[in-house]
Motif scaffolding. Structure first.
Motif, PDB file in Angstrom:
ATOM      1  N   LYS B  81       0.077  -8.956 -14.364  1.00 19.22           N
ATOM      2  CA  LYS B  81      -0.165  -7.560 -14.016  1.00 19.22           C
ATOM      3  C   LYS B  81      -1.567  -7.168 -14.475  1.00 19.22           C
ATOM      4  O   LYS B  81      -1.949  -7.471 -15.594  1.00 19.22           O
ATOM      5  N   GLN B  83      -4.901  -4.088 -14.369  1.00 19.53           N
ATOM      6  CA  GLN B  83      -5.364  -2.726 -14.082  1.00 19.53           C
ATOM      7  C   GLN B  83      -6.861  -2.834 -13.875  1.00 19.53           C
ATOM      8  O   GLN B  83      -7.601  -2.944 -14.831  1.00 19.53           O
ATOM      9  N   ILE B 119     -14.090 -17.489 -23.621  1.00 18.33           N
ATOM     10  CA  ILE B 119     -13.142 -16.416 -23.891  1.00 18.33           C
ATOM     11  C   ILE B 119     -12.066 -16.882 -24.875  1.00 18.33           C
ATOM     12  O   ILE B 119     -11.621 -16.123 -25.744  1.00 18.33           O
ATOM     13  N   HIS B 136      -2.157 -12.335 -25.217  1.00 18.56           N
ATOM     14  CA  HIS B 136      -2.870 -12.469 -23.959  1.00 18.56           C
ATOM     15  C   HIS B 136      -4.078 -11.552 -23.968  1.00 18.56           C
ATOM     16  O   HIS B 136      -4.282 -10.805 -24.917  1.00 18.56           O
ATOM     17  N   HIS B 137      -4.866 -11.633 -22.898  1.00 15.34           N
ATOM     18  CA  HIS B 137      -6.063 -10.790 -22.856  1.00 15.34           C
ATOM     19  C   HIS B 137      -6.329 -10.370 -21.430  1.00 15.34           C
ATOM     20  O   HIS B 137      -5.690 -10.853 -20.488  1.00 15.34           O
ATOM     21  N   SER B 138      -7.279  -9.474 -21.294  1.00 15.57           N
ATOM     22  CA  SER B 138      -7.707  -9.072 -19.962  1.00 15.57           C
ATOM     23  C   SER B 138      -9.210  -8.857 -20.009  1.00 15.57           C
ATOM     24  O   SER B 138      -9.716  -8.078 -20.810  1.00 15.57           O
ATOM     25  N   LEU B 139      -9.930  -9.626 -19.190  1.00 13.23           N
ATOM     26  CA  LEU B 139     -11.391  -9.496 -19.136  1.00 13.23           C
ATOM     27  C   LEU B 139     -11.789  -9.212 -17.700  1.00 13.23           C
ATOM     28  O   LEU B 139     -11.527 -10.016 -16.807  1.00 13.23           O
ATOM     29  N   ASN B 140     -12.390  -8.067 -17.487  1.00 15.30           N
ATOM     30  CA  ASN B 140     -12.876  -7.721 -16.155  1.00 15.30           C
ATOM     31  C   ASN B 140     -14.360  -7.408 -16.219  1.00 15.30           C
ATOM     32  O   ASN B 140     -14.790  -6.641 -17.073  1.00 15.30           O
TER      33      ASN B 140
END
Lengths: 159, 159
Positions: B81, B83, B119, B136-140
């Motif tokens: 998922k 964003q 990362i 976990h991670h999120s990199l945008n």
DNA sequence: TTGTGTGCAAAAGCTTTGCATGTTG
DNA sequence: CAACATGCAAAGCTTTTGCACACAA
């Protein structure tokens, strides 16, 4: 401390003023009041909390103006907008703070900040490689805060 | 290609099945149908698009079930998922794909994927330093796609 | 004075919930 | 057959919009 904050607020107001002027936007008292409250507040907040906060200070503002002003402030880099995994935008003041990323506790929602130069190298490499002109990024790490909150204690125990 | 996709779908269904069993959740046809459609689809989609897609295939499903099933699939790592800066969750299938991050065009919304081992080092360093058990991670990365879309052409021209 | 900005309330958009019904185990 | 999952529609929550009024330039 008091002195420093006042000076900071004067400084960001002057920046905001210049930005509004350059775009031919109007300098309304609401816009400056919102900027001031943001720079008096602690780190992360959402639009509704800011709205309530303004109301409690007896300012006569509307949500529409809060959202409108937040967008202006994001555009001139005085405020940063984040999405920490939920459907709720979080904001933080950004002037005078060095670039940083976030570590979010999935149990209690606590947010820590960190800096790592390697993120800049990644941006440079990837912008180059994929032919993108990179403007900004968002890096969030999610995990358990090592038993510092109740839910994390439980999660670590299961492990 | 056909063969490979069928095999992949069989594989993820079996994983999902095991997951449902282990949690004593029921194996309903809707859950498997949704999983199957996700693994037949292209990369990124939102919940509403998936719902419409199911409807068009003449499945009788509700939004509630779509959201419910997406959450189950996220929990067992078959779906991720995201964003991407807007208040709209985007999903993508994740089984069999190596970990990757995203580069988003602020003009046209196009999403590219990339991998960078740095990362992982950042996660290791920071988890250690800040005493977090990182899950976990999120990199945008956000930017202009170098004139590949109309709006980006304009933005690059101004520069 | 003129048109942009504002407050207020209603609408919009994504997601969740309540309830009666259906279906899994 | 009992409990859980589903469909449907309504409610919830964040954000945006429309409109009349206010006020900055």
């Amino acid at each position: 401390m008091e002195k420093l904050q006042e000076e900071l607020i004067r400084e960001v107001k002057s920046i905001f003023s210049g930005h509004l002027e350059s775009q031919a936007f109007r300098k309304t008292p609401e816009r400056f009041a919102i900027l001031e409250e943001i720079y008096k507040r602690s780190d992360h907040f959402d639009a509704e909390a800011l709205y309530i906060h303004m109301k409690n200070q007896n300012y006569r503002v509307s949500r529409a103006t809060v959202y409108n002003t937040l967008e202006l402030l994001v555009n001139c880099d005085l405020v940063k907008k984040h999405q920490f995994g939920k459907n709720l935008a979080q904001y933080e003041k950004s002037y005078g703070y060095k670039q940083h990323d976030h570590l979010i506790c999935v149990d209690c929602g606590k947010v820590l900040e960190f800096c790592d130069p390697r993120i800049q190298s990644i941006k440079d490499t990837m912008g180059d490689l994929l032919k993108f002109n990179i403007l900004h990024h968002s890096l969030n790490l999610y995990g358990h805060c090592h038993g510092a909150c109740e839910k994390s204690k439980a999660a670590m125990a299961v492990k």
